[in-house]
Design a protein around this motif. Structure first.
Motif, mmCIF file in Angstrom:
data_model
loop_
_atom_site.group_PDB
_atom_site.id
_atom_site.type_symbol
_atom_site.label_atom_id
_atom_site.label_comp_id
_atom_site.label_asym_id
_atom_site.label_seq_id
_atom_site.Cartn_x
_atom_site.Cartn_y
_atom_site.Cartn_z
ATOM 1 N N ILE A 151 0.813 -1.212 0.000
ATOM 2 C CA ILE A 151 0.000 0.000 0.000
ATOM 3 C C ILE A 151 0.852 1.269 0.000
ATOM 4 O O ILE A 151 0.509 2.248 -0.676
ATOM 5 N N GLU A 152 1.978 1.251 0.710
ATOM 6 C CA GLU A 152 2.838 2.441 0.726
ATOM 7 C C GLU A 152 3.344 2.764 -0.680
ATOM 8 O O GLU A 152 3.344 3.917 -1.102
ATOM 9 N N GLN A 206 -8.262 3.681 7.404
ATOM 10 C CA GLN A 206 -7.121 4.204 8.135
ATOM 11 C C GLN A 206 -6.061 3.108 8.144
ATOM 12 O O GLN A 206 -6.326 1.989 8.573
ATOM 13 N N ILE A 207 -4.856 3.422 7.669
ATOM 14 C CA ILE A 207 -3.805 2.430 7.524
ATOM 15 C C ILE A 207 -2.803 2.592 8.673
ATOM 16 O O ILE A 207 -2.104 3.616 8.766
ATOM 17 N N LYS A 208 -2.747 1.593 9.541
ATOM 18 C CA LYS A 208 -1.868 1.657 10.721
ATOM 19 C C LYS A 208 -0.406 1.820 10.346
ATOM 20 O O LYS A 208 0.303 2.638 10.915
ATOM 21 N N LYS A 209 0.048 1.016 9.379
ATOM 22 C CA LYS A 209 1.472 1.067 9.058
ATOM 23 C C LYS A 209 1.875 2.332 8.307
ATOM 24 O O LYS A 209 3.034 2.520 7.999
ATOM 25 N N MET A 210 0.914 3.209 8.054
ATOM 26 C CA MET A 210 1.203 4.517 7.457
ATOM 27 C C MET A 210 0.805 5.621 8.438
ATOM 28 O O MET A 210 0.220 6.628 8.040
ATOM 29 N N ASN A 211 1.115 5.409 9.725
ATOM 30 C CA ASN A 211 0.813 6.379 10.779
ATOM 31 C C ASN A 211 -0.668 6.753 10.834
ATOM 32 O O ASN A 211 -1.033 7.910 11.011
ATOM 33 N N ILE A 225 -8.265 6.872 0.635
ATOM 34 C CA ILE A 225 -9.554 6.793 -0.050
ATOM 35 C C ILE A 225 -9.320 6.028 -1.342
ATOM 36 O O ILE A 225 -8.387 6.325 -2.086
ATOM 37 N N SER A 226 -10.166 5.049 -1.601
ATOM 38 C CA SER A 226 -9.976 4.253 -2.812
ATOM 39 C C SER A 226 -11.311 3.848 -3.422
ATOM 40 O O SER A 226 -12.353 3.928 -2.781
ATOM 41 N N CYS A 227 -11.227 3.417 -4.660
ATOM 42 C CA CYS A 227 -12.359 2.824 -5.362
ATOM 43 C C CYS A 227 -11.761 1.869 -6.392
ATOM 44 O O CYS A 227 -10.549 1.858 -6.601
ATOM 45 N N GLY A 228 -12.595 1.077 -7.015
ATOM 46 C CA GLY A 228 -12.061 0.099 -7.948
ATOM 47 C C GLY A 228 -12.954 -0.118 -9.150
ATOM 48 O O GLY A 228 -14.126 0.243 -9.155
ATOM 49 N N LEU A 229 -12.337 -0.725 -10.157
ATOM 50 C CA LEU A 229 -13.026 -1.069 -11.407
ATOM 51 C C LEU A 229 -12.416 -2.343 -11.978
ATOM 52 O O LEU A 229 -11.203 -2.544 -11.873
ATOM 53 N N PRO A 230 -13.226 -3.166 -12.629
ATOM 54 C CA PRO A 230 -12.639 -4.277 -13.387
ATOM 55 C C PRO A 230 -11.790 -3.714 -14.530
ATOM 56 O O PRO A 230 -12.078 -2.639 -15.071
ATOM 57 N N ILE A 231 -10.758 -4.433 -14.896
ATOM 58 C CA ILE A 231 -9.863 -3.966 -15.974
ATOM 59 C C ILE A 231 -10.636 -3.707 -17.258
ATOM 60 O O ILE A 231 -10.387 -2.708 -17.945
ATOM 61 N N ASP A 232 -11.612 -4.576 -17.576
ATOM 62 C CA ASP A 232 -12.424 -4.366 -18.788
ATOM 63 C C ASP A 232 -13.110 -3.005 -18.773
ATOM 64 O O ASP A 232 -13.182 -2.320 -19.797
ATOM 65 N N SER A 233 -13.606 -2.601 -17.602
ATOM 66 C CA SER A 233 -14.265 -1.296 -17.482
ATOM 67 C C SER A 233 -13.268 -0.159 -17.619
ATOM 68 O O SER A 233 -13.585 0.891 -18.176
ATOM 69 N N VAL A 234 -12.066 -0.341 -17.075
ATOM 70 C CA VAL A 234 -11.021 0.686 -17.217
ATOM 71 C C VAL A 234 -10.762 0.911 -18.699
ATOM 72 O O VAL A 234 -10.737 2.055 -19.167
ATOM 73 N N LEU A 235 -10.595 -0.176 -19.440
ATOM 74 C CA LEU A 235 -10.260 -0.060 -20.866
ATOM 75 C C LEU A 235 -11.414 0.506 -21.679
ATOM 76 O O LEU A 235 -11.192 1.258 -22.631
ATOM 77 N N SER A 236 -12.663 0.187 -21.304
ATOM 78 C CA SER A 236 -13.798 0.706 -22.078
ATOM 79 C C SER A 236 -14.150 2.145 -21.686
ATOM 80 O O SER A 236 -14.484 2.948 -22.550
ATOM 81 N N ARG A 237 -14.053 2.497 -20.402
ATOM 82 C CA ARG A 237 -14.395 3.847 -19.970
ATOM 83 C C ARG A 237 -13.276 4.854 -20.244
ATOM 84 O O ARG A 237 -13.524 6.048 -20.379
ATOM 85 N N PHE A 238 -12.054 4.367 -20.298
ATOM 86 C CA PHE A 238 -10.883 5.238 -20.476
ATOM 87 C C PHE A 238 -10.014 4.679 -21.608
ATOM 88 O O PHE A 238 -8.948 4.119 -21.367
ATOM 89 N N LYS A 267 -15.642 8.829 9.303
ATOM 90 C CA LYS A 267 -15.564 8.894 10.768
ATOM 91 C C LYS A 267 -16.966 8.897 11.377
ATOM 92 O O LYS A 267 -17.214 8.237 12.385
ATOM 93 N N ALA A 268 -17.869 9.651 10.791
ATOM 94 C CA ALA A 268 -19.246 9.700 11.297
ATOM 95 C C ALA A 268 -19.897 8.326 11.217
ATOM 96 O O ALA A 268 -20.600 7.909 12.142
ATOM 97 N N LYS A 269 -19.650 7.608 10.133
ATOM 98 C CA LYS A 269 -20.199 6.253 9.989
ATOM 99 C C LYS A 269 -19.590 5.317 11.031
ATOM 100 O O LYS A 269 -20.287 4.487 11.611
ATOM 101 N N MET A 270 -18.281 5.461 11.294
ATOM 102 C CA MET A 270 -17.636 4.618 12.303
ATOM 103 C C MET A 270 -18.255 4.856 13.684
ATOM 104 O O MET A 270 -18.512 3.923 14.427
ATOM 105 N N VAL A 271 -18.497 6.125 14.005
ATOM 106 C CA VAL A 271 -19.103 6.452 15.303
ATOM 107 C C VAL A 271 -20.508 5.878 15.382
ATOM 108 O O VAL A 271 -20.887 5.259 16.373
#
Length: 184
Positions: A3-4, A50-55, A60-73, A106-110
């Motif tokens: 991740i780093e 929140q990533i512990k090993k990064m202090n 923030i992340s999101c994802g896409l299948p590779i096929d969608s990456v190639l078709s959308r972009f 944070k609000a959702k975690m609380v």
């Protein structure tokens, strides 16, 4: 790639980095997630962790299948770690967007934590009573027949409502008679 390394890679320039997460999936982190979801308006589910090993830094992340990456972009360039789309993007609102996403997480975690605490308290108080209730309370023959023959949409909704109301009333009545004083 850990991740780093992924985060360092995405901070190099204002491009979109689609980093292969598995054989068929790519993830976008921080600025790339902002560009894709906010600036380009692709409706993707954002995750804030929140990533512990990064202090304890928020990522923030999101994802896409590779096929969608190639078709959308279609202009992406393939690399050994995934794909890159190099263009100039207006990043002037990125920090505000990031703070908002972190605040929402944070609000959702609380909220989740409070719900979990309430649920634990409720379960600890009620568990003995519920065990006694489930051991002693029985359905009538009519209620069992209704449950066995019930199919979605077979009866009007007021039948279901009446059945559940009657059942709840019977359970409350039974618990008041048989459990009062035993589960306080």
């Amino acid at each position: 790639m850990n991740i780093e390394d992924k985060i360092k890679l995405t901070e190099q320039s204002l491009a979109i980095y689609f980093i292969k997460d598995s054989g068929i999936f790519c993830r976008m982190y921080n600025e790339s997630a902002y560009i894709v979801t906010h600036l380009l308006k692709h409706k993707l589910k954002l995750q804030v962790k929140q990533i512990k090993k990064m202090n304890n830094q928020f990522i923030i992340s999101c994802g896409l299948p590779i096929d969608s990456v190639l078709s959308r972009f279609p202009d992406v360039k393939q690399t050994d770690w995934g794909y890159i789309l190099s263009k100039k993007f207006d990043m002037s609102c990125y920090q505000d967007w990031r703070l908002y996403q972190i605040h929402q997480a944070k609000a959702k975690m609380v909220k989740d934590s409070q719900y979990s605490q309430y649920e634990n308290i409720y379960n600890n108080r009620k568990i003995n009573g519920i065990e006694l209730l489930s051991e002693n309370f029985r359905l009538t023959a009519e209620q069992v027949v209704y449950l066995l023959k019930r199919k979605e949409g077979k009866y009007p909704t007021n039948f279901d409502h009446n059945f559940l109301s009657e059942l709840a009333l019977n359970i409350r009545s039974f618990s008041q008679k048989h459990l009062s004083g035993k589960t306080k």
